[in-house]
Design an enzyme around this catalytic site. Structure first.
Site, short mmCIF file in Angstrom:
data_model
loop_
_atom_site.label_atom_id
_atom_site.label_comp_id
_atom_site.label_asym_id
_atom_site.label_seq_id
_atom_site.Cartn_x
_atom_site.Cartn_y
_atom_site.Cartn_z
CG HIS A 285 -3.16 3.39 1.95
ND1 HIS A 285 -3.58 2.99 0.71
CD2 HIS A 285 -3.27 2.30 2.77
CE1 HIS A 285 -3.93 1.71 0.77
NE2 HIS A 285 -3.75 1.27 2.00
CG ASN B 254 -6.69 -0.88 0.83
OD1 ASN B 254 -6.00 -0.39 -0.06
ND2 ASN B 254 -6.18 -1.39 1.93
CB CYS C 216 -0.95 -0.01 1.18
SG CYS C 216 -2.12 -1.37 1.07
O1 UT7 Z 1 -3.86 -1.26 3.50
C1 UT7 Z 1 -2.97 -2.15 4.10
C2 UT7 Z 1 -2.95 -2.01 5.57
N1 UT7 Z 1 -4.16 -2.52 6.13
C3 UT7 Z 1 -4.79 -1.82 7.07
O2 UT7 Z 1 -4.41 -0.75 7.41
C4 UT7 Z 1 -6.00 -2.49 7.72
C5 UT7 Z 1 -5.91 -2.34 9.21
N2 UT7 Z 1 -6.98 -3.05 9.92
C6 UT7 Z 1 -8.29 -2.66 9.86
O3 UT7 Z 1 -8.62 -1.75 9.13
C7 UT7 Z 1 -9.28 -3.33 10.78
O4 UT7 Z 1 -8.59 -4.14 11.70
C8 UT7 Z 1 -10.33 -4.19 10.03
C9 UT7 Z 1 -11.29 -3.30 9.29
C10 UT7 Z 1 -9.66 -5.16 9.08
C11 UT7 Z 1 -11.15 -4.99 11.06
O5 UT7 Z 1 -11.75 -4.08 11.98
P1 UT7 Z 1 -11.61 -4.34 13.55
O6 UT7 Z 1 -12.37 -3.28 14.21
O7 UT7 Z 1 -10.15 -4.45 13.86
O8 UT7 Z 1 -12.36 -5.70 13.73
P2 UT7 Z 1 -11.79 -7.05 14.33
O9 UT7 Z 1 -10.90 -7.74 13.37
O10 UT7 Z 1 -11.28 -6.78 15.72
O11 UT7 Z 1 -13.13 -7.87 14.47
C12 UT7 Z 1 -14.16 -7.48 15.38
C13 UT7 Z 1 -15.33 -8.43 15.22
C14 UT7 Z 1 -14.94 -9.89 15.26
O12 UT7 Z 1 -15.97 -10.61 15.89
P3 UT7 Z 1 -15.86 -11.03 17.45
O13 UT7 Z 1 -14.61 -11.85 17.53
O14 UT7 Z 1 -15.74 -9.73 18.20
O15 UT7 Z 1 -17.12 -11.77 17.68
C15 UT7 Z 1 -14.88 -10.29 13.81
O16 UT7 Z 1 -15.12 -11.65 13.61
O17 UT7 Z 1 -15.94 -8.21 13.94
C16 UT7 Z 1 -16.01 -9.46 13.25
N3 UT7 Z 1 -15.89 -9.19 11.81
C17 UT7 Z 1 -16.94 -8.89 11.05
N4 UT7 Z 1 -18.26 -8.77 11.32
C18 UT7 Z 1 -19.07 -8.44 10.30
C19 UT7 Z 1 -14.76 -9.17 11.06
N5 UT7 Z 1 -15.08 -8.85 9.79
C20 UT7 Z 1 -16.42 -8.69 9.75
C21 UT7 Z 1 -17.33 -8.34 8.73
N6 UT7 Z 1 -18.62 -8.23 9.06
N7 UT7 Z 1 -16.92 -8.11 7.47
#
Ligand code: UT7
Length: 331
Positions: free
Chosen positions: A256, A286, A116
């Protein structure tokens, strides 16, 4: 001796026509429009559909548009760099294929992979060839067909990514405009958190790797988020302090587009108001190498000669960085 700087003198973007909405994703995986919007800021993303089409097709569209709008003949281009993590194929370079499709015959061209942050790495690399007088017209392309490495059965990643490309023309100037300063960083110990498990020399493609779905993006979202939110803000503040730029000096932040929360945190740390931050994640998601040029392309009409612009990115590798640009032309 007069210092030669590299200035951006044109910008063009391309996104494919098909739009994949959050509502459509709700039917594909266990997710909701509300979750995607609040956690990432994304409503929809463009996807390149069609047999035999790849990153080079989007890159070539952007390059042809750039040549036309800047009145540049393909033969004038001396060098073309393509920043991508989704090359058409492992070799030859997608940059070569783009050059061929755009009629660029007098250039040397190569790909650059910094995920990225690729566009930043490519701009800085290209600017050195301009500053040294090696080339008068250089094109940097940032393009990715992220849909080709996205697992549409995994809700963790399939909501995040989209396809697109942008092309930037760099030319020399002796005025105080152009690429003024940059900070680029990488840390390979970040590899476990964001990578593709198979398809490279460590784990070549096999039936087993396909069955294990290892040819897709793997991301530990939370771990990457923590690194991204601190590194992107730190490096943006660092380039301001290094160049005595105050918040009020910044005309535009071009971040980004990975997550709205990372963008907001970076702007807050820099003291830059929301109306000075380019954000189009809502419509494109993204697009990896293409996020920054797609922003510049959409905002081009509002940019003025002399605007102080900070480009900032964080991505797989890990890679991150910031560039300070003094915009070189009124649109
Ligand atoms: O561009 C390259 C660099 N990449 C980045 O900068 C991305 C950085 N990371 C992020 O943007 C975020 O971590 C994400 C958007 C990928 C995820 O958001 P988050 O707030 O960190 O969510 P999480 O991974 O902590 O997941 C929270 C909950 C989980 O459920 P439980 O364990 O709390 O029950 C996940 O299973 O949300 C769940 N979850 C979803 N729920 C509905 C994960 N993806 C989804 C989804 N829809 N698509």
């Amino acid at each position: 001796m007069t210092k030669i700087r590299a200035a951006i003198t044109g910008i063009q973007g391309y996104v494919p026509p098909y739009i994949l909405t959050n509502q459509e994703l709700e039917k594909m995986v266990d997710t909701t429009d509300e979750w995607i919007l609040t956690r990432t800021g994304i409503r929809e993303r463009h996807i390149l559909k069609g047999e035999g089409l790849g990153t080079s097709d989007m890159g070539a569209e952007a390059v042809k548009g750039l040549l036309a709008k800047t009145g540049t003949a393909p033969e004038e281009i001396g060098m073309l760099i393509c920043a991508t993590v989704t090359p058409d194929m492992i070799f030859p370079a997608t940059a070569n294929i783009i050059s061929d499709k755009a009629g660029i015959k007098n250039a040397f061209s190569f790909d650059l992979n910094a995920a990225c942050s690729g566009l930043l790495y490519a701009i800085v690399t290209a600017s050195k060839f301009v500053e040294t007088g090696s080339f008068k017209k250089v094109i940097v392309v940032g393009g990715d067909k992220m849909s080709s490495i996205t697992d549409y059965t995994s809700r963790d990643t399939c909501v995040l990514f989209g396809d697109g490309a942008g092309a930037i023309l760099l030319e020399p100037t002796t005025e105080e405009f152009g690429i003024m300063d940059s900070i680029l960083m990488s840390d390979g110990s970040g590899m476990p958190y964001l990578h593709m498990k198979a398809g490279g020399s460590v784990k070549p493609p096999s039936h087993d790797t396909v069955n294990a779905r290892e040819h897709y993006i793997y991301q530990d979202g939370q771990a990457v988020f923590k690194f991204a939110v601190t590194r992107m803000a730190d490096v943006s503040v660092e380039i301001m302090e290094k160049n005595n730029l105050k918040s009020e000096d910044i005309s535009w932040l071009v971040p980004h587009q990975a997550n709205m929360r990372i963008i907001d945190a970076t702007a807050r740390r820099m003291g830059v108001e929301k109306d000075k931050v380019m954000v189009n994640i809502e419509r494109y998601g993204n697009t990896t190498g293409a996020t920054i040029p797609l922003c510049l392309w959409e905002w081009e009409n509002r940019l003025k000669k002399g605007d102080n612009i900070i480009l900032a990115a964080f991505g797989g590798g890990f890679t991150w960085g910031a560039i300070w640009i003094k915009w070189a032309y009124d649109s």
